[in-house]
Design an enzyme around this catalytic site. Sequence first.
Site, PDB file in Angstrom:
ATOM      1  N   LYS A 115       0.824  -1.220   0.000  1.00 54.16           N
ATOM      2  CA  LYS A 115       0.000   0.000   0.000  1.00 54.16           C
ATOM      3  C   LYS A 115       0.851   1.260   0.000  1.00 54.16           C
ATOM      4  CE  LYS A 115      -4.455  -1.684   1.572  1.00 54.16           C
ATOM      5  NZ  LYS A 115      -5.572  -1.603   2.496  1.00 54.16           N
ATOM      6  N   LYS A 197      -5.036 -10.387  -5.785  1.00 57.55           N
ATOM      7  CA  LYS A 197      -6.337 -10.585  -5.136  1.00 57.55           C
ATOM      8  C   LYS A 197      -7.368  -9.525  -5.560  1.00 57.55           C
ATOM      9  CE  LYS A 197      -6.571  -8.009  -0.870  1.00 57.55           C
ATOM     10  NZ  LYS A 197      -7.421  -7.811   0.250  1.00 57.55           N
ATOM     11  N   LYS A 200     -11.449  -4.054  -3.145  1.00 59.58           N
ATOM     12  CA  LYS A 200     -12.451  -3.011  -3.388  1.00 59.58           C
ATOM     13  C   LYS A 200     -11.820  -1.731  -3.912  1.00 59.58           C
ATOM     14  CE  LYS A 200     -13.650  -3.197   1.431  1.00 59.58           C
ATOM     15  NZ  LYS A 200     -12.386  -3.186   2.154  1.00 59.58           N
TER      16      LYS A 200
HETATM   17  N1  AQP Z   1     -10.029 -11.118  -2.560  1.00 64.56           N
HETATM   18  C1  AQP Z   1     -10.331 -11.569  -1.353  1.00 64.56           C
HETATM   19  N2  AQP Z   1     -10.592 -12.882  -1.157  1.00 64.56           N
HETATM   20  C2  AQP Z   1     -10.906 -13.361   0.056  1.00 64.56           C
HETATM   21  N3  AQP Z   1     -11.000 -12.577   1.163  1.00 64.56           N
HETATM   22  C3  AQP Z   1     -10.745 -11.250   1.026  1.00 64.56           C
HETATM   23  N4  AQP Z   1     -10.755 -10.221   1.887  1.00 64.56           N
HETATM   24  C4  AQP Z   1     -10.445  -9.083   1.234  1.00 64.56           C
HETATM   25  N5  AQP Z   1     -10.243  -9.349  -0.071  1.00 64.56           N
HETATM   26  C5  AQP Z   1     -10.410 -10.683  -0.236  1.00 64.56           C
HETATM   27  C6  AQP Z   1     -11.074 -10.353   3.300  1.00 64.56           C
HETATM   28  O1  AQP Z   1     -12.102  -9.408   3.590  1.00 64.56           O
HETATM   29  C7  AQP Z   1     -11.923  -8.967   4.939  1.00 64.56           C
HETATM   30  C8  AQP Z   1     -12.020  -7.496   5.017  1.00 64.56           C
HETATM   31  O2  AQP Z   1     -10.982  -6.894   4.339  1.00 64.56           O
HETATM   32  P1  AQP Z   1     -10.716  -5.360   4.587  1.00 64.56           P
HETATM   33  O3  AQP Z   1     -11.680  -4.527   3.881  1.00 64.56           O
HETATM   34  O4  AQP Z   1     -10.622  -5.061   6.037  1.00 64.56           O
HETATM   35  O5  AQP Z   1      -9.282  -5.161   4.008  1.00 64.56           O
HETATM   36  P2  AQP Z   1      -8.601  -5.729   2.755  1.00 64.56           P
HETATM   37  O6  AQP Z   1      -8.148  -7.126   3.013  1.00 64.56           O
HETATM   38  O7  AQP Z   1      -7.532  -4.728   2.418  1.00 64.56           O
HETATM   39  O8  AQP Z   1      -9.760  -5.752   1.658  1.00 64.56           O
HETATM   40  P3  AQP Z   1      -9.770  -5.074   0.258  1.00 64.56           P
HETATM   41  O9  AQP Z   1     -11.050  -5.418  -0.408  1.00 64.56           O
HETATM   42  O10 AQP Z   1      -8.521  -5.407  -0.481  1.00 64.56           O
HETATM   43  O11 AQP Z   1      -9.820  -3.548   0.640  1.00 64.56           O
HETATM   44  P4  AQP Z   1      -8.894  -2.353   0.182  1.00 64.56           P
HETATM   45  O12 AQP Z   1      -8.929  -2.387  -1.319  1.00 64.56           O
HETATM   46  O13 AQP Z   1      -9.535  -1.146   0.759  1.00 64.56           O
HETATM   47  O14 AQP Z   1      -7.531  -2.610   0.739  1.00 64.56           O
HETATM   48  C9  AQP Z   1     -10.590  -9.523   5.451  1.00 64.56           C
HETATM   49  O15 AQP Z   1     -10.859 -10.645   6.266  1.00 64.56           O
HETATM   50  C10 AQP Z   1      -9.900  -9.930   4.184  1.00 64.56           C
HETATM   51  O16 AQP Z   1      -9.006 -11.002   4.405  1.00 64.56           O
END
Ligand code: AQP
Length: 333
Positions: A115, A197, A200
């Site tokens: 990040k 992965k 969002k």
């Molecule tokens: N692609 C994924 N597959 C499976 N699990 C996922 N998680 C996120 N992406 C995937 C799980 O969702 C939970 C919440 O995640 P978060 O929003 O707290 O943070 P993150 O992991 O950083 O999710 P994003 O979607 O990638 O958000 P951004 O883009 O804002 O950084 C966690 O349990 C995560 O493992």
Amino acid sequence: MKTIVSGIQPSGCLTLGNYLGAIKNFVSMQNNASEDDNIFIFIADLHALTVPQDPAALRKNIRSLAAIYLACGLDPNKSTLFVQSEVTEHSEIAYLLQTISYIGELERMTQYKDKKQKQVEGVSSSLLTYPVLMAGDILLYNADYVPVGEDQRQHLELTRNLAERFNSRFSETFKVPECLIAKVGAKIMSLQEPTKKMSKSDPLEKASIFLLDPENVIRKKIASSVTDSDGVIKFDPINKPGISNLLTIYSCSTGKSIDELVEQYKNSGYGDFKKDVADAVINLLMPIQEKYNYYLNSKELDEILDNGRDKATYFARKTLSKMKRKMGIIRKK
Ligand code: AQP
């Protein structure tokens, strides 16, 4: 009695990855919990602030995530749902835990390394200390289990280290929590770059299926997902990451095993397969969207979050005052 804690950042519209890797497991743990278990599921708005957010969008996303939780089946009578920043003990414990965490171990976190590349105007210090806040989120409630996707495993390891370090420095205080990662669906990949992965905040719209995407958009995104040219439907994440990701999505959306699907589609082409994957995802998401629209506009939403805040605060305060006492930041014994 068991305690389960987890949360999701309101950093944008939730993806199918967030649902299959996290929320689906929260709901199944909730539904299998016994009456005296405690489940805390929160909206991680403080975590979202580690990268720049538009305040108006963040405000909207916080309510939207609460409505998603409810629409996906989290039940406020069984799970405590709350907004992280409203329980101010989260910020306080984060600082206390920072005093026992090392810069070196935080700089080793993969998510920090990824990040920070994207923060062109400078890297915020909160991006570095975010895993300590996450440790605080978990330790405040003395969690036994933390259901998360694969990408959070390293942060959970840090949480366990900090719990052990605190216990050995100040005497037994915290349980050392266990990470619960689903066998299938723990890492849903991008539809456009299936070795990365699904996220969002991915700027490439077509890369992610959002939980609130309309039917036609879901169909288009799956139809245009990146696969390969050998035309065989089989599970091989190294050589066929696109098809393997679609098989995972299909399996998690329907409950059919990957082996069953491979057998079912052994004589099919990618076009028909993709069409059926889209149908499965649409069947999964349409009922969630209907409930989402109901909850987002309901009075219940704020009542649920107010009650959740009060219940979480009760538990969080107890842990925090115990912790402060052990650390010596208390005037009278
Ligand atoms: N692609 C994924 N597959 C499976 N699990 C996922 N998680 C996120 N992406 C995937 C799980 O969702 C939970 C919440 O995640 P978060 O929003 O707290 O943070 P993150 O992991 O950083 O999710 P994003 O979607 O990638 O958000 P951004 O883009 O804002 O950084 C966690 O349990 C995560 O493992």
